[in-house]
Design a protein around this motif. Sequence first.
Motif, PDB file in Angstrom:
ATOM      1  N   SER A   1       1.124  -1.094   0.203  1.00 26.47           N
ATOM      2  CA  SER A   1       0.027  -0.063  -0.426  1.00 26.47           C
ATOM      3  C   SER A   1       0.926   1.579   0.145  1.00 26.47           C
ATOM      4  N   PRO A   2       2.259   1.374  -0.847  1.00 24.12           N
ATOM      5  CA  PRO A   2       2.473   2.469  -1.146  1.00 24.12           C
ATOM      6  C   PRO A   2       1.506   3.780  -1.021  1.00 24.12           C
ATOM      7  N   GLY A   3       1.849   5.048  -0.267  1.00 23.19           N
ATOM      8  CA  GLY A   3       1.442   6.124  -0.664  1.00 23.19           C
ATOM      9  C   GLY A   3      -0.282   5.639  -0.432  1.00 23.19           C
ATOM     10  N   GLU A   4      -0.907   4.510   0.166  1.00 27.50           N
ATOM     11  CA  GLU A   4      -2.299   4.921   0.673  1.00 27.50           C
ATOM     12  C   GLU A   4      -2.223   4.562   2.138  1.00 27.50           C
ATOM     13  N   TRP A   5      -3.389   5.063   2.420  1.00 30.80           N
ATOM     14  CA  TRP A   5      -3.642   4.927   4.309  1.00 30.80           C
ATOM     15  C   TRP A   5      -4.264   4.097   4.693  1.00 30.80           C
ATOM     16  N   VAL A   6      -3.729   3.094   5.514  1.00 30.73           N
ATOM     17  CA  VAL A   6      -4.134   1.880   6.118  1.00 30.73           C
ATOM     18  C   VAL A   6      -4.314   2.264   7.794  1.00 30.73           C
ATOM     19  N   GLU A   7      -5.623   1.641   7.907  1.00 23.89           N
ATOM     20  CA  GLU A   7      -5.794   1.686   9.046  1.00 23.89           C
ATOM     21  C   GLU A   7      -6.870   0.721   9.717  1.00 23.89           C
ATOM     22  N   PRO A   8      -5.835  -0.160  10.680  1.00 19.63           N
ATOM     23  CA  PRO A   8      -6.259  -1.558  10.726  1.00 19.63           C
ATOM     24  C   PRO A   8      -7.742  -1.271  12.188  1.00 19.63           C
ATOM     25  N   THR A   9      -8.694  -2.037  12.231  1.00 18.18           N
ATOM     26  CA  THR A   9      -9.953  -1.729  13.387  1.00 18.18           C
ATOM     27  C   THR A   9      -9.724  -3.326  14.151  1.00 18.18           C
ATOM     28  N   ALA A  10      -8.989  -4.329  13.968  1.00 15.27           N
ATOM     29  CA  ALA A  10      -8.870  -5.816  14.555  1.00 15.27           C
ATOM     30  C   ALA A  10      -8.391  -5.381  16.189  1.00 15.27           C
ATOM     31  N   TYR A  11      -8.446  -4.594  17.292  1.00 13.18           N
ATOM     32  CA  TYR A  11      -7.479  -4.331  18.038  1.00 13.18           C
ATOM     33  C   TYR A  11      -8.617  -5.055  19.561  1.00 13.18           C
ATOM     34  N   PRO A  12      -7.176  -5.594  20.848  1.00 14.11           N
ATOM     35  CA  PRO A  12      -7.650  -6.651  21.157  1.00 14.11           C
ATOM     36  C   PRO A  12      -8.670  -6.422  21.927  1.00 14.11           C
ATOM     37  N   THR A  13      -9.121  -6.755  23.054  1.00 17.02           N
ATOM     38  CA  THR A  13     -10.230  -6.544  23.885  1.00 17.02           C
ATOM     39  C   THR A  13     -10.055  -6.930  25.187  1.00 17.02           C
ATOM     40  N   ALA A  14      -9.391  -8.463  25.464  1.00 20.91           N
ATOM     41  CA  ALA A  14      -8.982  -8.560  26.449  1.00 20.91           C
ATOM     42  C   ALA A  14      -7.752  -7.632  27.375  1.00 20.91           C
ATOM     43  N   PRO A  15      -7.890  -7.538  28.547  1.00 23.19           N
ATOM     44  CA  PRO A  15      -7.328  -7.038  29.451  1.00 23.19           C
ATOM     45  C   PRO A  15      -5.693  -6.526  29.905  1.00 23.19           C
ATOM     46  N   ALA A  16      -5.354  -8.112  29.473  1.00 23.80           N
ATOM     47  CA  ALA A  16      -4.176  -8.201  29.699  1.00 23.80           C
ATOM     48  C   ALA A  16      -3.291  -7.574  27.797  1.00 23.80           C
ATOM     49  N   ASP A  17      -3.782  -7.906  26.538  1.00 26.29           N
ATOM     50  CA  ASP A  17      -3.809  -7.296  25.375  1.00 26.29           C
ATOM     51  C   ASP A  17      -3.323  -5.791  25.446  1.00 26.29           C
ATOM     52  N   LEU A  18      -5.120  -5.807  25.703  1.00 31.12           N
ATOM     53  CA  LEU A  18      -4.633  -4.042  25.573  1.00 31.12           C
ATOM     54  C   LEU A  18      -3.145  -3.324  26.867  1.00 31.12           C
ATOM     55  N   ARG A  19      -2.835  -4.064  27.560  1.00 29.22           N
ATOM     56  CA  ARG A  19      -2.109  -3.978  28.549  1.00 29.22           C
ATOM     57  C   ARG A  19      -0.567  -3.351  28.164  1.00 29.22           C
ATOM     58  N   HIS A  20      -0.579  -4.591  27.057  1.00 27.00           N
ATOM     59  CA  HIS A  20       0.737  -4.965  26.318  1.00 27.00           C
ATOM     60  C   HIS A  20       1.599  -4.707  25.330  1.00 27.00           C
TER      61      HIS A  20
ATOM     62  N   ALA B   1      -4.323   9.701  35.614  1.00 30.36           N
ATOM     63  CA  ALA B   1      -3.657   8.351  34.893  1.00 30.36           C
ATOM     64  C   ALA B   1      -4.808   7.468  34.432  1.00 30.36           C
ATOM     65  N   ILE B   2      -4.423   6.887  33.438  1.00 25.64           N
ATOM     66  CA  ILE B   2      -5.476   6.176  32.613  1.00 25.64           C
ATOM     67  C   ILE B   2      -5.593   5.079  32.541  1.00 25.64           C
ATOM     68  N   ALA B   3      -5.924   3.745  33.056  1.00 28.35           N
ATOM     69  CA  ALA B   3      -4.986   2.050  32.983  1.00 28.35           C
ATOM     70  C   ALA B   3      -5.015   1.348  31.543  1.00 28.35           C
ATOM     71  N   PRO B   4      -3.615   1.067  32.199  1.00 30.67           N
ATOM     72  CA  PRO B   4      -3.572   0.412  30.527  1.00 30.67           C
ATOM     73  C   PRO B   4      -4.538  -0.460  29.386  1.00 30.67           C
ATOM     74  N   GLU B   5      -5.466  -0.819  30.687  1.00 33.07           N
ATOM     75  CA  GLU B   5      -6.392  -1.871  30.744  1.00 33.07           C
ATOM     76  C   GLU B   5      -7.858  -1.559  29.646  1.00 33.07           C
ATOM     77  N   ARG B   6      -7.766   0.061  30.141  1.00 32.81           N
ATOM     78  CA  ARG B   6      -8.510   0.397  29.679  1.00 32.81           C
ATOM     79  C   ARG B   6      -8.385   1.320  28.735  1.00 32.81           C
ATOM     80  N   LEU B   7      -7.239   1.312  27.358  1.00 35.27           N
ATOM     81  CA  LEU B   7      -6.657   2.059  26.783  1.00 35.27           C
ATOM     82  C   LEU B   7      -6.814   0.829  25.469  1.00 35.27           C
ATOM     83  N   VAL B   8      -7.034   1.292  24.252  1.00 39.11           N
ATOM     84  CA  VAL B   8      -6.675   0.424  22.985  1.00 39.11           C
ATOM     85  C   VAL B   8      -5.877   1.795  22.235  1.00 39.11           C
TER      86      VAL B   8
END
Length: 989
Positions: free
Chosen positions: A748-767, A941-948
């Motif tokens: 995708s050279p020169g193309e905007w790429v926008e992922p949307t499949a972010y995790p929901t598990a708190p451990a993955d969000l913290r990671h 502060a916000i907990a990393p488990e609550r942040l995407v």
Amino acid sequence: MTDHLLHLHGDVLAAMRRGPRNFAKLAFALAEEEEEEEPADTEQGRFRDRVAGSGPGDELTALWHRTLTAWDLAEQADWSAAPPRTDERRADAYDRLGFDAGLRKVLDHAVPVFKEPGPTIISTTPTSWYSRDTAAVRSFYWTAYEQLLRRKGWSDAAVAGLDEASHAVVERLADPMRPDAYGARGLVVGYVQSGKTANFTGVTAKAIDAGYRLVIVLGGTLNLLRGQTQRRLDMELIGQENILRGADPDDPEALIGVDYQDDEDWPEKFVSHRGRPSALGAFDIERLTTRDDDYKSLATGIRALEFDKQVRTQPLHVPDNLHRAAARVMVVKKNKSVLSKLIKDLKKIGGPLLSEIPTLIIDDESDQASVNTTDPKKWEEGKVTRTAINDQISQLLRLLPRAQYVGYTATPFANVFVDPGDGDDIFPRDFLISLPRPTGYMGVQDFHDLDRTDESAVGSAERAHVRGIYDDAHGDRLSEALDAFVLSGALKLYRAAHEPSLESHFRHHTMLVHESVRMAEHAALALRISSIWHQAAYTGQEGHARLAALFTSDFQHFADDGLPTPASYDELRPHVSRARQLINSGGTPVLVVNGDTERDYDQPELDFDRTPNVWKILVGGTKLSRGFTVEGLTVTYYRRRTQQADTLMQMGRWFGFRPGYRDLVRLYIGRAEPAGRTRTVDLYEAFEAICRDEETFRAQLTRYATLIDGKPQVTPAQIPPLVSQHLSWLKPSARNKMFNAELVEIRSPGEWVEPTAYPTAPADLRHNAEVWRPVLDLLGADSVTLPRDVPAGGLGDSFEAQIGTLDHEAMLQVLCDLRWSVPSQFSPHLEYLLSAGERAEGIDDWLVVLPRQTSSRRVEASVLGSRPLSLAHRARRRGDLFGAISEPKHRGAALRIARANGVGGWAGDELVESLARERRGVVVLYPVVEEKPPTVSPAGAIAPERLVMAFGLVAPRSSAAPQGNLVRFRTVDSTRKNSVIIDRGAGGS
């Protein structure tokens, strides 16, 4: 008086069948052939003056409008290397014509270059049997259809677009005269209620002109829908003479048994060929079905499919036989008993004759009933079990080896996931064509603000057309929806009175109420609507006061300035009574349309063809949601829930063409409909999610349709794994099988790429927050101002942001370490970034942009000890997938800095100029919260488990691969490279 200039130009252009040629030289050559006087030297000057001073009805300007538009749109032009729909293509035409600068300027003003996109084609290598020259030699029925469309008011660009799209389908069918039989399989994807019938009518016209002699149209599952399709083909293609079959139109006795004698549009609006086509050097069309009669049996027995041959010892498909034989057309319902009769009759005819007949099978709404939906787990060993209609279509294809199958649908995913390894099924193995959004079409962009990211904000499209089901002041807004229906009807009458040309668009005026699939609930709802109607007091002071308030607060505010609209309700009031009278004709304003029998649809008040004015409120369910066109639909009240995406999309009857009244369209839709005991569903958001999926699918097809070195980047068999990257909820229907192609890389050279499949598990969000945490420290403490754009002489839309840079290797480490809810969504893009780092001409570094909000309502918080970040609220639209994350102004700046489309920063903006690099990409970070308001500690502060930690990125154009391909697939089972599908239990992984 003879128009000599028009006559001259008509003759000269008629001689330019292979493209533009020097106009003056050709004019002289034609004059010599006819032994006429040479044209005057001032001919070009006279032409320029004529076009410059022409009005809307000037035939010479119209002639050049058709000609130039056709040259502009031609996908393949031997006379020009410039791509279609460009100023360069038009300039090449002018050069070949020998036109001077003055004439070019005048013509460009009268006939602007049509730059709207054409059809997107994913195909195996196309054949060359059906060229433009071939099509021009035999074009009797296409020419008649084209002329009818122009009489109906179609613009030159619209006709040229249809010509182009239908030609693209026909050239991918097998040559009807080829010695060996081949049956192509294809799929044409349109938009809901966007004119697919016009396209397959054009395809039918071109196909029978080219030599196809049996056309079978599968026209819906109801007589009502089948009859609609039959009438369209009879009216616009088959024509009066083929319907009459020699009967004297002035002899009442001769017309007994001939349909359409009770049709309001007969004969004036039915195409006329000015005589029997066979007597004019063409061929007749014999109808094997009529408006009122579906296929029953071959009316004259087997002889109905016996073709007269000039050379009886040769097969039908040789040219001497084919082009003298009449064509047969039938429109049949997708019904088991009907198709059984057809198959039985064909079997009686026998294989030798059937194997000679070039046949076209068009399947309207091909994802309905046609797809095999049986559970593969229940199939017997080595045997496919089919649903009834799918089995009968498969039998037709086997009986007619020269049959071409073309499916038409607006919801293609079911067809795309048909088992491509099943040779008797309807998988579009040869081509998939995505039709462009038609001019004047009211679709997703008109009802949904797809760039909106602030969930609390209402965009312009939603504000203009969308209303909720409830409000705090009045509760259920069904009564308001009825008022809107009456008010919009009165506005149509007002407009027709002030601009008579609009009257034909307002023949029908309808409202659709769709709450449930249960027939008992439809009856109760109809009674409720009738009760509200009779208590509405539309002729009394109370009713007028209510309508006046709605007009002032709603319709007047959003009225189209280019259409007649009253300055006050007092001007509109005289038309309200007539609107009410039309709606209440027959004693009731409501029609209930449901049930499984034909009698439920055989209501005279519902016949849009034969009833002069259908002004009604329609209450119904599934049968009003697919194939059936609700003419004049202006107000919709929608509350029906469904779990199937394609079913929900087909409910969108509010999409379509709304000439003269698109500003009056209103959608009342449930925003919090019960779904279970505790959950609610926002149907407006559900529609938006589906629309995004469809737009993504179309956009991907467009990107990968470009041929590289004359070869397709993607074949139809590779579309399923491509689609599944974006639609994680969509799985192949054959659950015991998988596709033998895996999407590995998307470049995708020169193309905007926008992922949307972010995790929901708190451990993955913290990671993920921990992975991005070091990057945050690289950003400058002070904000800078980045412009989205700087128009000439003015200030653009700007935003505040913190920025920093990260080398490519470090960025890859971050991206490779992230966790996802659907890893396959981003992995093909990551593969591309990894390979870009291995090439000398790849990527040096990345500019990281963290937008800062400046409004007083902003919420900021630190994460894992970082400096405060501006938090962005976003919502997941389908399962784990978010909707839009980025904002247009952020994307615009990123694309500029990354020199997308070959453009650098803006002259005059020193910061942007200093940030732009030839080999630099841009990442825009979005600390996203799903709660509103977010949970922020007293310390800020916000907990990393609550942040995407979401992001979008654009890679520099320098990272483009040398070979130019945008996608790369990998064979899952390398021992079966030629297979498109494999069994999971037979070597599949």
